[in-house]
Design a protein around this motif. Structure first.
Motif: not given
Length: 157
Positions: A107, A109-110, A122
């Motif tokens: 994923i 991570l924003d 996230n």
């Protein structure tokens, strides 16, 4: 005689409580230091996390989703890092029936800005009890090699 035994037991209990409370405090400080970075992180159920803007997000309906939030700091200067690209590979706990971990999930991570502070986060699926290994790859424009950091999250029900 009774008062001596009572005092010895009381002193032993005080030492035991002091040792346990120190261990608990160390478990609550979720940070990892590498050669160039200090990484502070937190994992909370997505249903309890407020999303930017005050909303609760679609993820809050799923009880198996947890929010990973990471704050990055330069180890030498102590300044917060706000120009990074962070990717997490989350590997779930081992099965009770075998020695294999569950399939890993990648994923991004924003970045989220709150005032002058930038954090990266996230959601990920943590439906099983056990230790989740989270491997972060952190790349920055001004650093040639990416940093690799391992975080461990112990999911208890």
């Amino acid at each position: 005689m009774r008062s001596r035994i009572f005092l010895v037991l009381l002193a032993w209990l005080a030492l035991l409580v002091g040792a346990v409370s120190t261990a608990g405090a160390n478990d609550l400080t979720r940070n990892v230091t590498t050669g160039k970075l200090v990484v502070h992180y937190g994992v909370v159920p997505a249903s309890r996390a407020a999303m930017p803007g005050g909303g609760s997000g679609v993820a809050s309906n799923n009880v198996n989703l947890f929010l990973l939030t990471v704050a990055l700091f330069d180890r030498s200067s102590g300044k917060r890092i706000d120009n990074a690209h962070v990717v997490a590979v989350v590997q779930g706990p081992r099965s009770e029936a075998s020695a294999f971990h569950s399939k890993s999930t990648r994923i991004a991570l924003d970045p989220t800005q709150d005032g002058n502070a930038v954090t990266y986060g996230n959601v990920f699926d943590a439906r099983w009890k056990g230790v989740y290994h989270i491997d972060l790859t952190i790349t920055r424009d001004d650093v040639a090699q990416p940093e690799h950091v391992r975080l461990n999250y112990d999911q208890q029900f």
